[in-house]
Design a protein around this motif. Structure first.
Motif, PDB file in Angstrom:
ATOM      1  N   GLY A 180       0.603  -1.526   0.319  1.00 60.82           N
ATOM      2  CA  GLY A 180      -0.369   0.292  -0.117  1.00 60.82           C
ATOM      3  C   GLY A 180       1.128   1.608   0.107  1.00 60.82           C
ATOM      4  N   SER A 181       2.012   0.981   0.692  1.00 67.00           N
ATOM      5  CA  SER A 181       3.000   2.376   0.746  1.00 67.00           C
ATOM      6  C   SER A 181       3.677   2.510  -1.072  1.00 67.00           C
ATOM      7  N   ARG A 182       3.848   1.630  -1.368  1.00 65.57           N
ATOM      8  CA  ARG A 182       4.366   1.625  -2.527  1.00 65.57           C
ATOM      9  C   ARG A 182       3.634   2.640  -3.816  1.00 65.57           C
ATOM     10  N   ILE A 183       1.880   1.823  -3.641  1.00 67.54           N
ATOM     11  CA  ILE A 183       1.256   2.146  -4.317  1.00 67.54           C
ATOM     12  C   ILE A 183       0.838   3.732  -4.193  1.00 67.54           C
ATOM     13  N   ALA A 184       1.049   4.268  -2.632  1.00 65.61           N
ATOM     14  CA  ALA A 184       0.786   5.176  -2.651  1.00 65.61           C
ATOM     15  C   ALA A 184       1.578   6.637  -3.021  1.00 65.61           C
ATOM     16  N   HIS A 185       3.129   5.719  -2.917  1.00 62.48           N
ATOM     17  CA  HIS A 185       3.977   7.037  -3.007  1.00 62.48           C
ATOM     18  C   HIS A 185       4.469   6.840  -4.732  1.00 62.48           C
ATOM     19  N   ALA A 186       3.808   6.168  -5.034  1.00 68.15           N
ATOM     20  CA  ALA A 186       3.905   6.134  -6.800  1.00 68.15           C
ATOM     21  C   ALA A 186       3.087   6.425  -7.438  1.00 68.15           C
ATOM     22  N   ALA A 187       1.948   6.684  -6.303  1.00 64.57           N
ATOM     23  CA  ALA A 187       0.556   7.828  -7.563  1.00 64.57           C
ATOM     24  C   ALA A 187       0.552   9.050  -7.086  1.00 64.57           C
ATOM     25  N   LEU A 188       1.741   9.242  -6.009  1.00 64.41           N
ATOM     26  CA  LEU A 188       2.207  10.832  -5.946  1.00 64.41           C
ATOM     27  C   LEU A 188       3.029  11.185  -7.153  1.00 64.41           C
ATOM     28  N   HIS A 189       4.594  10.387  -7.486  1.00 64.76           N
ATOM     29  CA  HIS A 189       5.051  10.518  -8.095  1.00 64.76           C
ATOM     30  C   HIS A 189       4.912  10.244  -9.327  1.00 64.76           C
ATOM     31  N   ILE A 190       4.225   9.555  -9.944  1.00 67.37           N
ATOM     32  CA  ILE A 190       3.278   9.661 -11.222  1.00 67.37           C
ATOM     33  C   ILE A 190       2.704  10.781 -11.572  1.00 67.37           C
ATOM     34  N   HIS A 191       1.884  11.149 -10.522  1.00 68.35           N
ATOM     35  CA  HIS A 191       0.854  12.633 -10.656  1.00 68.35           C
ATOM     36  C   HIS A 191       1.553  13.769 -10.629  1.00 68.35           C
ATOM     37  N   GLY A 192       3.442  13.970 -10.304  1.00 67.03           N
ATOM     38  CA  GLY A 192       3.624  15.108 -10.682  1.00 67.03           C
ATOM     39  C   GLY A 192       3.011  15.564  -9.300  1.00 67.03           C
ATOM     40  N   GLY A 193       3.157  17.380  -9.714  1.00 67.46           N
ATOM     41  CA  GLY A 193       2.693  18.723  -9.033  1.00 67.46           C
ATOM     42  C   GLY A 193       1.046  18.493  -8.464  1.00 67.46           C
ATOM     43  N   ILE A 194       0.509  18.067  -9.588  1.00 71.54           N
ATOM     44  CA  ILE A 194      -1.330  18.197  -9.362  1.00 71.54           C
ATOM     45  C   ILE A 194      -1.519  17.640  -8.484  1.00 71.54           C
ATOM     46  N   SER A 195      -0.320  16.176  -7.490  1.00 66.72           N
ATOM     47  CA  SER A 195      -0.753  15.054  -6.428  1.00 66.72           C
ATOM     48  C   SER A 195      -0.680  15.675  -5.019  1.00 66.72           C
ATOM     49  N   ILE A 196      -0.724  17.386  -5.036  1.00 69.12           N
ATOM     50  CA  ILE A 196      -0.205  18.041  -3.766  1.00 69.12           C
ATOM     51  C   ILE A 196      -1.362  18.785  -4.058  1.00 69.12           C
ATOM     52  N   ASP A 197      -2.436  19.157  -5.056  1.00 73.52           N
ATOM     53  CA  ASP A 197      -3.452  19.539  -4.987  1.00 73.52           C
ATOM     54  C   ASP A 197      -4.755  19.252  -4.306  1.00 73.52           C
ATOM     55  N   VAL A 198      -5.205  20.348  -3.632  1.00 76.79           N
ATOM     56  CA  VAL A 198      -5.925  19.551  -2.511  1.00 76.79           C
ATOM     57  C   VAL A 198      -7.677  19.333  -3.608  1.00 76.79           C
ATOM     58  N   ASP A 199      -7.838  19.717  -4.286  1.00 76.15           N
ATOM     59  CA  ASP A 199      -8.980  19.761  -5.396  1.00 76.15           C
ATOM     60  C   ASP A 199      -8.486  18.311  -6.435  1.00 76.15           C
ATOM     61  N   TYR A 200      -7.706  17.925  -6.228  1.00 74.97           N
ATOM     62  CA  TYR A 200      -7.325  16.311  -7.446  1.00 74.97           C
ATOM     63  C   TYR A 200      -7.621  15.393  -5.770  1.00 74.97           C
TER      64      TYR A 200
END
Length: 371
Positions: free
Chosen positions: A318-338
């Motif tokens: 689960g941790s690997r999936i969580a980190h991969a999802a953020l890395h793949i999305h790049g900057g948009i991953s920290i947008d709270v509207d996403y």
């Protein structure tokens, strides 16, 4: 072992998924996260009206007579929408143990109103620095009942619970699990901030008086009752993680198919494709090990190793999936509207609740060595 679902179970999961898709929208999630209660009352009421809160409880109390696998189907759907409803704490950690070990009066007092969506329960399973299976909270027997003293942490929804299951140890070393009203004199609740914004509390018990009829089961059953609760709570966490992992992979796959660089979808780039392939494998492992553990528990089979394996994969994969999802999305991953950052937060919360990856490997290794 046959892990296939019945038609009724598939229908149950589809109904829960439909309600969650309609209700647990991004706007609704943001509103609940900002609220004081951190609890979607409307969604909980919808689950009650649809009969979902009684899916794993007997017909005698208004339920459907299903089992633990049915409960995990609901938890997996909750994880896919990261919805703020206390399915795990109310149903798995409290209502199901009361149904299994409680007396007739406890059944009548709590279970029908839980099925109706009118009552919430919780369980205080965590103490700082202590093994959850060996609580240090003290239970001292008196003439008219029990006195409880100790500190529990990370107690879900304690501010709204009609009662909290509190494991405690007697001076003779026996374990008892008590139903404690959090409004009882001597109970102090303090809000704790969690990674995924769920409402958790520090629960201090200072000379809390409870009667003999608050004991769930008997003192002789205490170890069994607590183990029963912890086993199902851990696998319930894995079910939520399974749903969150699946949805995080789906969102990431959709994003990589639509996001273009150099006139090509980034899914075509080798580095991105490899991360997505690894996430797919981790997702399959999280789901498979969870269902194996849930099915063995539902069938009353020895499950200790399977539970440790499932929690390891929920934490590590689960941790690997969580980190991969953020890395793949790049900057948009920290947008709270996403939405993707919520799956990271929920998966990291689950990773460190009731056993992270390394402690689970230590437990599994000890069991294998003992064999």
């Amino acid at each position: 072992m046959d892990l296939s679902l019945t038609d009724e179970q598939r229908a149950l999961a589809e109904l829960a998924g439909k309600i969650l898709s309609d209700r647990a929208t991004l706007e609704r999630l943001k509103a609940i996260e900002k609220s004081e209660e951190r609890y979607d009352r409307e969604l909980w009421t919808d689950f009650a009206r649809a009969g979902l809160l009684g899916a794993a409880l007997p017909e005698a109390v208004g339920g459907s007579g299903g089992g633990f696998v049915d409960m995990c189907l609901l938890l997996e759907q909750q994880g896919s929408r990261v919805a703020m409803i206390p399915l795990l704490s109310t149903l798995v950690s409290a209502a199901m143990p009361i149904e299994r070990f409680g007396n007739a009066a406890q059944h009548e007092q709590y279970l029908p109103s839980i099925v109706a969506g009118e009552t919430l329960l919780s369980a205080a399973l965590v103490e700082l620095g202590a093994d959850p299976r060996s609580p240090t909270t003290r239970a001292t027997h008196g003439e008219t009942g029990w006195r409880l003293d100790g500190v529990k942490v990370a107690v879900p929804m304690a501010h709204l619970a009609a009662a909290v299951l509190v494991p405690a140890r007697t001076p003779e070393g026996q374990i008892g699990v008590f139903l404690v009203d959090p409004k009882t004199p001597g109970v102090t609740l303090a809000r704790q901030e969690t990674m995924n914004w769920e409402a958790h509390f520090r629960m201090e018990l200072a000379g809390v008086r409870v009667t003999n009829d608050t004991l769930v089961g008997s003192l002789g059953q205490g170890d069994e009752v607590l183990g029963w609760i912890l086993d199902r709570t851990v696998v319930g966490l894995c079910a939520i993680a399974s749903g969150a992992c699946r949805e995080a992979v789906r969102i990431s796959a959709e994003y990589t198919s639509n996001r273009k660089q150099f006139d090509k979808p980034i899914a075509m780039f080798q580095a991105v494709g490899q991360r997505m392939a690894d996430s797919y494998i981790d997702n399959e492992a999280v789901g498979l090990t969870m269902w194996q553990a849930a099915t063995r528990l539902a069938e009353g089979l020895p499950s200790a190793k399977e539970i440790a394996v499932a929690k390891f994969w929920a934490a590590d994969g689960g941790s690997r999936i969580a980190h991969a999802a953020l890395h793949i999305h790049g900057g948009i991953s920290i947008d709270v509207d996403y939405p993707i950052h919520r799956y990271f937060l929920w998966l990291k919360q689950i990773e460190n609740t009731l056993g992270a990856a390394t402690p689970e490997l230590v437990r599994l290794g000890a069991m294998l060595a003992a064999d």
